[in-house]
Write a protein that holds these residues in place. Sequence first.
Motif, PDB file in Angstrom:
ATOM      1  N   UNK A 219      -5.403  -0.226  -3.475  1.00 50.11           N
ATOM      2  CA  UNK A 219      -6.840  -1.845  -4.541  1.00 50.11           C
ATOM      3  C   UNK A 219      -6.417  -2.471  -5.675  1.00 50.11           C
ATOM      4  N   UNK A 220      -5.149  -2.685  -6.489  1.00 51.06           N
ATOM      5  CA  UNK A 220      -4.684  -3.347  -6.991  1.00 51.06           C
ATOM      6  C   UNK A 220      -5.065  -4.759  -6.207  1.00 51.06           C
ATOM      7  N   UNK A 221      -4.068  -4.927  -5.243  1.00 50.25           N
ATOM      8  CA  UNK A 221      -4.170  -5.981  -4.327  1.00 50.25           C
ATOM      9  C   UNK A 221      -5.751  -6.785  -3.683  1.00 50.25           C
ATOM     10  N   UNK A 222      -6.444  -5.700  -3.324  1.00 52.42           N
ATOM     11  CA  UNK A 222      -7.417  -6.475  -2.746  1.00 52.42           C
ATOM     12  C   UNK A 222      -8.421  -6.944  -4.312  1.00 52.42           C
ATOM     13  N   UNK A 223      -7.822  -6.448  -5.831  1.00 51.84           N
ATOM     14  CA  UNK A 223      -8.989  -6.974  -6.484  1.00 51.84           C
ATOM     15  C   UNK A 223      -8.594  -8.186  -7.357  1.00 51.84           C
ATOM     16  N   UNK A 224      -6.872  -9.120  -7.001  1.00 48.42           N
ATOM     17  CA  UNK A 224      -7.213  -9.950  -7.356  1.00 48.42           C
ATOM     18  C   UNK A 224      -7.624 -11.388  -6.443  1.00 48.42           C
ATOM     19  N   UNK A 225      -8.220 -11.800  -7.172  1.00 49.99           N
ATOM     20  CA  UNK A 225      -9.138 -13.142  -7.219  1.00 49.99           C
ATOM     21  C   UNK A 225      -8.054 -14.054  -5.686  1.00 49.99           C
ATOM     22  N   UNK A 226      -8.544 -14.490  -5.282  1.00 42.90           N
ATOM     23  CA  UNK A 226      -8.301 -15.085  -3.378  1.00 42.90           C
ATOM     24  C   UNK A 226      -7.332 -15.986  -3.922  1.00 42.90           C
ATOM     25  N   UNK A 227      -6.033 -16.053  -2.942  1.00 45.15           N
ATOM     26  CA  UNK A 227      -5.683 -17.402  -2.911  1.00 45.15           C
ATOM     27  C   UNK A 227      -5.412 -18.229  -2.448  1.00 45.15           C
TER      28      UNK A 227
ATOM     29  N   UNK B 147       6.059  -0.973   4.592  1.00 50.19           N
ATOM     30  CA  UNK B 147       5.284   0.055   6.001  1.00 50.19           C
ATOM     31  C   UNK B 147       3.763   0.635   6.090  1.00 50.19           C
ATOM     32  N   UNK B 148       4.052   1.009   4.728  1.00 51.68           N
ATOM     33  CA  UNK B 148       3.454   1.937   4.055  1.00 51.68           C
ATOM     34  C   UNK B 148       1.625   1.035   3.473  1.00 51.68           C
ATOM     35  N   UNK B 149       2.062   0.004   2.930  1.00 54.80           N
ATOM     36  CA  UNK B 149       1.408  -1.086   2.986  1.00 54.80           C
ATOM     37  C   UNK B 149       0.787  -1.185   3.883  1.00 54.80           C
TER      38      UNK B 149
ATOM     39  N   UNK C  96      -5.449   0.412   8.185  1.00 56.80           N
ATOM     40  CA  UNK C  96      -6.977   1.954   8.848  1.00 56.80           C
ATOM     41  C   UNK C  96      -7.664   0.988   7.511  1.00 56.80           C
ATOM     42  N   UNK C  97      -7.790   0.241   6.882  1.00 55.79           N
ATOM     43  CA  UNK C  97      -9.289  -0.609   6.074  1.00 55.79           C
ATOM     44  C   UNK C  97      -9.534  -1.621   6.834  1.00 55.79           C
TER      45      UNK C  97
ATOM     46  N   UNK D  39       1.764   6.156  -4.750  1.00 58.38           N
ATOM     47  CA  UNK D  39       0.934   5.477  -4.376  1.00 58.38           C
ATOM     48  C   UNK D  39      -0.464   4.837  -3.974  1.00 58.38           C
ATOM     49  N   UNK D  40       0.002   4.295  -3.141  1.00 57.08           N
ATOM     50  CA  UNK D  40      -0.254   2.930  -2.563  1.00 57.08           C
ATOM     51  C   UNK D  40      -1.479   3.358  -2.511  1.00 57.08           C
ATOM     52  N   UNK D  41      -2.368   3.781  -2.402  1.00 55.87           N
ATOM     53  CA  UNK D  41      -3.946   3.433  -2.688  1.00 55.87           C
ATOM     54  C   UNK D  41      -4.427   2.155  -3.680  1.00 55.87           C
ATOM     55  N   UNK D  42      -3.491   3.408  -4.839  1.00 56.27           N
ATOM     56  CA  UNK D  42      -3.393   2.383  -6.183  1.00 56.27           C
ATOM     57  C   UNK D  42      -2.867   0.685  -5.653  1.00 56.27           C
TER      58      UNK D  42
END
Length: 173
Positions: free
Chosen positions: A164-172, A27-29, A35-36, A158-161
């Motif tokens: 951002x970690x999820x977005x920094x991963x290479x595209x699947x 839910x938090x993610x 939001x983005x 630390x939801x923002x952390x």
Amino acid sequence: MQPAISRSPLIFQIVGYKNTGKTTLVCRLTERFKQAGYKVGTIKHDAHDFQVDTPGTDTWKHQAAGADITAITSSVKTAIIKQQPEPLDRLIEQMTEADVILIEGFKAASYPKIIAIRSAADYELIQKLSCPLAAAVWPEAGSPAAANPVVPAIDINQIDQLYHMLLSLPKQN
């Protein structure tokens, strides 16, 4: 960051033992991705026979009468109820408009995983599962140093952390 333009959604699993905060984390993610500006799909695995329809409603009556599949739509939402399990990949295929899909459970699936850790005993799950990305750790779980030095441990709050970690991963693919 703006939503993905690609047709392939980002897919991540949130896994862990019972009562480790998986639903709260999903839910938090979800809120953070929304939001983005992302379109977010969620999928939940339930090990029990769940009840989604309220007794006495028309769709409940349809299901009680033996319908194998029931759909309902209104001016604001649609739901489909099937009297059969659906494989994870089929559920994902039905989320064509999603930029991000967050999966709660399905431990055996091979998508990148955030593992919810509530106690020190939960750390062993990191070694048991495929594709661990991070451990979302509750403060009472203690230090993760010896658990798995390759998988980062991030405070579950630390939801923002995590985002951002999820977005920094290479595209699947």
